[in-house]
Design an enzyme around this catalytic site. Structure first.
Site, PDB file in Angstrom:
ATOM      1  CD  GLU A 131     -42.325   3.811   8.846  1.00 35.50           C
ATOM      2  OE1 GLU A 131     -41.684   3.522   7.820  1.00 35.50           O
ATOM      3  OE2 GLU A 131     -43.139   4.767   8.900  1.00 35.50           O
ATOM      4  CD  GLU A 144     -57.832  12.756  10.752  1.00 33.90           C
ATOM      5  OE1 GLU A 144     -57.253  13.452   9.914  1.00 33.90           O
ATOM      6  OE2 GLU A 144     -57.323  12.437  11.847  1.00 33.90           O
TER       7      GLU A 144
END
Length: 381
Positions: free
Chosen positions: A364, A245
Site C-alpha cells: 500500500e 538497498e
C-alpha cells in the site's frame, strides 16, 4: 561481450569453483531469506574468505578500499555467484547498504574506520529502522538519542531487525530533536551492539526459525562522532540508504530468488508436474517474472530512490510471494512427512514469503509513492 568482461567472468567462475569446495562445500545453496539460520558460523568464515580475495566492496571506489568495478562487472559477479550456488550473504547489509551510505554521506574518518572491517567481513551490520509503531511510516520513529558529552545515549525499540543476533554494529535512525517536524528531527547513528544497554530478542517466525529480532536500547551509547550527516539530517541519509538497498543490492537479492526458482522447477520435474500445462505455464511466468526483476534493476541502476525503487519492491515482493504459492501447489504439499515434522524447503518458502508484501514498505505504501509520482507528473503538464 568485450574481452575484459569475459576474462573477469572467467576469473569469478574459477575462483568460486575452487573455493566452494572442501570445508565450504556444505554452503552451496544454503542461507538466504527464510533460511538465515543455516550454517551461520561457516557462512561467517565464507564471508571472510570472500573479503580476503577482494570480492567484498567490488563496486566501491578504489580510494575507499574497493575495486571500483563498473556495473557490468558487478552484474557478472552476481550471475556467477548464483550459478555456483553461493550461500546467502551475511555481510550484505554492511556491504550494500551502509558502505555506499558512508561513501555518499560519511566523513573521511568514518570511511577509514568502518569500511575496512566490512571489506574483510570482520564486522557485520544490521539495520535499525522499523519500530512497533513505525514500519512503512518510517518518519514516525520514537527511538530517541540524547547528546551526553562525547556520546549519544539511545533509548527505544526496533523490530524486524535482520541478523541483529550476530551483528557487531547497527545503523540506527533515532529522534534527536523532539521539537522538530517528523522528518527534520531525526539522526542516523552508528551503534555498537555488544554493550550492556542493548538487548536482542529473537522473533519466532511462521517457519519456526528466528532471523528477525526485536532490539531494545536502554541508554545504549555510541561516540558523538558516529553520526552520519549532521544532527537532524537523518531522514536524508536514511532515504539514501533505502535507495542503495533497492539498487545494486537488488541484484544480489535475485541470486537467492534464482536458486529458489531452480529448486521449484526441479521439484516439478521430479514429480511430473511439468506435464501439467497449467502448472508449466505458471513456471514459465515465474521464469519470465524473474527476468523482469533483473531488467528493471539494470534499467534503473544509478537513478535516485523514489518511484522506481517502489516499483522494484512491488515487483519482487509479489513475484516472490507467488513463487512461494507455486512451490506448494500440489495435494498434500503443506503436510509434514513425519517426525520431527521439520518444514520442507517448499513449505518454508511459502510461509516466509507471506511477509514479503509487508516488510520493507508494504504494498500500500509503495503504490502510494508511485501514485504520487505519476499524479505529480500529470499535474505539471
Amino acid at each position: 561481450m568485450d574481452g575484459d568482461l569475459a576474462a573477469f567472468r572467467a576469473e569469478v567462475r574459477d575462483w568460486l569453483a575452487a573455493h566452494l569446495t572442501g570445508e565450504f562445500a556444505p554452503l552451496v545453496g544454503a542461507g538466504g531469506p527464510g533460511r538465515e539460520h543455516e550454517l551461520t558460523e561457516l557462512r561467517v568464515a565464507w564471508e571472510r574468505e570472500l573479503g580476503a580475495a577482494g570480492w567484498i566492496g567490488l563496486g566501491w571506489p578504489v580510494a575507499d578500499g574497493g575495486r571500483g568495478a563498473d556495473i557490468a562487472r558487478q552484474v557478472v559477479f552476481f550471475e556467477e555467484y548464483a550459478r555456483a550456488g553461493g550461500p546467502g550473504r551475511l555481510s550484505h547489509i554492511g556491504e550494500y547498504l551502509l558502505a555506499p551510505t558512508l561513501v555518499a554521506y560519511g566523513t573521511p574518518e568514518q570511511r577509514r574506520r568502518f569500511l575496512p572491517p566490512i571489506a574483510r567481513a570482520q564486522e557485520l551490520w544490521c539495520q535499525g529502522y522499523s519500530e512497533p509503531e513505525a514500519g512503512s511510516d518510517l518518519a514516525s520513529v520514537r527511538t530517541t538519542a540524547v547528546r551526553d558529552g562525547d556520546t549519544w545515549r539511545i533509548t527505544g525499540q526496533k523490530v524486524w531487525t535482520s541478523l541483529a543476533h550476530i551483528a557487531q554494529w547497527c545503523f540506527v535512525l533515532a529522534r534527536t530533536d523532539p521539537s522538530a517536524s517528523r522528518h527534520r528531527g531525526l539522526s542516523y547513528l552508528l551503534v555498537p551492539m555488544d554493550q550492556p544497554g542493548i538487548e536482542v530478542r529473537p522473533i519466532v517466525q511462521l517457519t519456526g526459525t528466528s532471523e528477525f529480532n526485536e532490539v531494545f536500547f536502554d541508554g545504549a551509547v555510541t561516540a558523538a562522532a558516529n553520526i552520519v550527516g549532521a544532527p537532524g539530517d537523518g531522514w536524508r541519509v536514511a532515504i539514501g540508504t533505502l535507495g542503495f538497498e533497492r539498487g545494486v543490492a537488488t541484484l544480489g537479492q535475485q541470486v537467492g530468488f534464482a536458486r529458489e526458482l531452480d529448486a521449484v522447477i526441479a521439484a516439478a520435474r521430479a514429480d511430473g508436474r511439468l506435464a501439467d500445462p497449467v502448472h508449466y505455464d505458471r513456471l514459465v511466468d515465474a521464469w519470465i517474472g524473474l527476468r523482469v526483476l533483473r531488467y528493471h534493476a539494470l534499467r534503473t541502476l544509478g537513478e535516485s530512490a523514489g518511484a522506481n525503487a517502489s516499483v522494484a519492491k512491488l515487483l519482487w515482493a509479489n513475484w516472490h510471494q507467488r513463487l512461494g504459492e507455486l512451490a506448494v501447489d500440489e495435494p498434500g504439499a503443506m503436510l509434514a512427512e513425519g517426525e520431527p515434522y521439520a518444514l520442507s524447503d517448499a513449505q518454508r518458502l511459502f510461509l516466509f514469503t507471506r511477509a514479503d508484501t509487508i516488510y520493507g514498505g508494504s504494498n500500500e505504501i509503495q503504490r502510494g509513492i508511485v501514485a504520487d509520482a505519476l499524479l505529480g507528473k500529470v499535474g505539471r503538464r
